[in-house]
Motif scaffolding. Structure first.
Motif, mmCIF file in Angstrom:
data_model
loop_
_atom_site.group_PDB
_atom_site.id
_atom_site.type_symbol
_atom_site.label_atom_id
_atom_site.label_comp_id
_atom_site.label_asym_id
_atom_site.label_seq_id
_atom_site.Cartn_x
_atom_site.Cartn_y
_atom_site.Cartn_z
ATOM 1 N N MET A 56 8.275 17.421 15.075
ATOM 2 C CA MET A 56 7.706 16.176 14.661
ATOM 3 C C MET A 56 8.771 15.375 13.929
ATOM 4 O O MET A 56 9.501 15.922 13.113
ATOM 5 C CB MET A 56 6.538 16.481 13.745
ATOM 6 N N THR A 57 8.849 14.111 14.242
ATOM 7 C CA THR A 57 9.899 13.289 13.646
ATOM 8 C C THR A 57 9.374 11.913 13.299
ATOM 9 O O THR A 57 8.420 11.435 13.895
ATOM 10 C CB THR A 57 11.102 13.161 14.598
ATOM 11 N N GLU A 58 10.008 11.319 12.329
ATOM 12 C CA GLU A 58 9.677 9.950 11.955
ATOM 13 C C GLU A 58 10.957 9.210 11.625
ATOM 14 O O GLU A 58 11.819 9.717 10.913
ATOM 15 C CB GLU A 58 8.748 9.922 10.743
ATOM 16 N N GLY A 59 11.068 8.015 12.160
ATOM 17 C CA GLY A 59 12.175 7.134 11.815
ATOM 18 C C GLY A 59 13.537 7.615 12.274
ATOM 19 O O GLY A 59 13.708 8.137 13.369
ATOM 20 N N ALA A 60 14.496 7.454 11.391
ATOM 21 C CA ALA A 60 15.897 7.730 11.713
ATOM 22 C C ALA A 60 16.176 9.199 11.990
ATOM 23 O O ALA A 60 17.232 9.553 12.487
ATOM 24 C CB ALA A 60 16.789 7.250 10.571
ATOM 25 N N ALA A 119 5.603 6.541 14.240
ATOM 26 C CA ALA A 119 6.165 5.230 13.920
ATOM 27 C C ALA A 119 5.035 4.211 13.754
ATOM 28 O O ALA A 119 4.046 4.256 14.480
ATOM 29 C CB ALA A 119 7.117 4.765 15.007
ATOM 30 N N ARG A 120 5.202 3.326 12.788
ATOM 31 C CA ARG A 120 4.243 2.232 12.588
ATOM 32 C C ARG A 120 4.418 1.163 13.671
ATOM 33 O O ARG A 120 3.472 0.561 14.114
ATOM 34 C CB ARG A 120 4.445 1.582 11.219
ATOM 35 N N ASP A 121 5.647 0.946 14.074
ATOM 36 C CA ASP A 121 5.993 -0.063 15.064
ATOM 37 C C ASP A 121 6.407 0.656 16.348
ATOM 38 O O ASP A 121 7.271 1.541 16.313
ATOM 39 C CB ASP A 121 7.152 -0.890 14.510
ATOM 40 N N PRO A 122 5.823 0.294 17.496
ATOM 41 C CA PRO A 122 6.175 0.966 18.756
ATOM 42 C C PRO A 122 7.674 0.956 19.062
ATOM 43 O O PRO A 122 8.182 1.860 19.711
ATOM 44 C CB PRO A 122 5.403 0.179 19.817
ATOM 45 N N GLU A 123 8.391 -0.037 18.574
ATOM 46 C CA GLU A 123 9.836 -0.120 18.801
ATOM 47 C C GLU A 123 10.609 0.935 18.009
ATOM 48 O O GLU A 123 11.782 1.157 18.263
ATOM 49 C CB GLU A 123 10.354 -1.515 18.438
ATOM 50 N N GLN A 124 9.973 1.579 17.042
ATOM 51 C CA GLN A 124 10.644 2.551 16.189
ATOM 52 C C GLN A 124 10.481 3.999 16.663
ATOM 53 O O GLN A 124 11.006 4.913 16.032
ATOM 54 C CB GLN A 124 10.136 2.425 14.751
ATOM 55 N N HIS A 125 9.742 4.207 17.746
ATOM 56 C CA HIS A 125 9.588 5.569 18.277
ATOM 57 C C HIS A 125 10.913 6.061 18.859
ATOM 58 O O HIS A 125 11.826 5.275 19.116
ATOM 59 C CB HIS A 125 8.506 5.613 19.368
ATOM 60 N N ASP A 178 9.691 19.546 26.054
ATOM 61 C CA ASP A 178 8.746 19.824 27.133
ATOM 62 C C ASP A 178 7.653 18.763 27.202
ATOM 63 O O ASP A 178 7.052 18.558 28.247
ATOM 64 C CB ASP A 178 8.103 21.200 26.918
ATOM 65 N N GLY A 179 7.392 18.118 26.089
ATOM 66 C CA GLY A 179 6.388 17.062 26.025
ATOM 67 C C GLY A 179 6.665 16.162 24.840
ATOM 68 O O GLY A 179 7.233 16.590 23.842
ATOM 69 N N VAL A 180 6.264 14.896 24.959
ATOM 70 C CA VAL A 180 6.464 13.927 23.893
ATOM 71 C C VAL A 180 5.143 13.210 23.636
ATOM 72 O O VAL A 180 4.502 12.749 24.573
ATOM 73 C CB VAL A 180 7.549 12.880 24.253
ATOM 74 N N VAL A 181 4.745 13.134 22.366
ATOM 75 C CA VAL A 181 3.528 12.436 21.962
ATOM 76 C C VAL A 181 3.928 11.368 20.958
ATOM 77 O O VAL A 181 4.674 11.637 20.019
ATOM 78 C CB VAL A 181 2.511 13.413 21.310
ATOM 79 N N LEU A 182 3.427 10.146 21.170
ATOM 80 C CA LEU A 182 3.695 9.045 20.252
ATOM 81 C C LEU A 182 2.443 8.797 19.416
ATOM 82 O O LEU A 182 1.338 8.767 19.945
ATOM 83 C CB LEU A 182 4.049 7.778 21.025
ATOM 84 N N VAL A 183 2.636 8.609 18.106
ATOM 85 C CA VAL A 183 1.490 8.425 17.222
ATOM 86 C C VAL A 183 1.873 7.536 16.047
ATOM 87 O O VAL A 183 3.037 7.496 15.653
ATOM 88 C CB VAL A 183 0.954 9.802 16.741
ATOM 89 N N GLU A 184 0.883 6.820 15.517
ATOM 90 C CA GLU A 184 1.084 6.040 14.292
ATOM 91 C C GLU A 184 0.759 6.932 13.103
ATOM 92 O O GLU A 184 0.007 7.901 13.236
ATOM 93 C CB GLU A 184 0.188 4.811 14.307
#
Length: 150
Positions: free
Chosen positions: A1-5, A30-36, A47-53
């Protein structure tokens, strides 16, 4: 799990885990979709990627951990993210390895254990602290008292 930089570090971790035969799924916060994370690179690493706010992190992480029967949950990002990952890991019966450093852009740490900006209280020990920059930066999430953390 990662956030930001911290995304680059998370991709590296996924690559290392897969190189030794482990399954690795990446949850990008990420709060902004451009920051994922960069999806093309992340999909090559994991193996898989999930995007979440941020508000959806606990539910998304719980669902991912249960569907993949993850044994270890890793967190790379701000201390608040590490606290959430440690909590979810405890709920699903997994181990957590978290970054104890404030990896957001609002805090500066010395990297030597002198400034105390990264001090985290140890669970079950009233006056015991760990300095993530000198004792970590990766810590077992269940060892930290996240309720008393920074």
């Amino acid at each position: 799990m990662t956030e930001g930089a911290a995304a680059a570090t998370a991709r590296w971790l996924c690559e290392r885990l897969r190189a030794v035969g482990c399954s690795a799924h990446l949850l990008s916060v990420a709060r902004d979709p451009e920051q994922h994370v960069d999806l093309v690179r992340a999909r090559r690493s994991a193996d898989g990627v999930v995007l979440v706010e941020p508000p959806g992190v606990p539910d998304a992480l719980t669902g991912l951990a249960q569907s993949t029967t993850a044994a270890v949950l890793y967190a790379v990002g701000p201390v608040s993210l590490s606290a959430t990952v440690a909590q979810v890991a405890g709920q699903v019966g997994a181990v957590s390895q978290v970054s104890g450093l404030p990896l957001d852009d609002t805090a500066a740490v010395c990297g030597h254990g002198l400034c105390g900006a990264c001090d985290l209280p140890l669970a079950g020990r009233r006056e015991s602290w760990v300095r993530a920059c000198s004792d970590g930066p990766v810590l077992r999430g269940d060892l930290v008292d996240w309720g008393r953390a920074g």
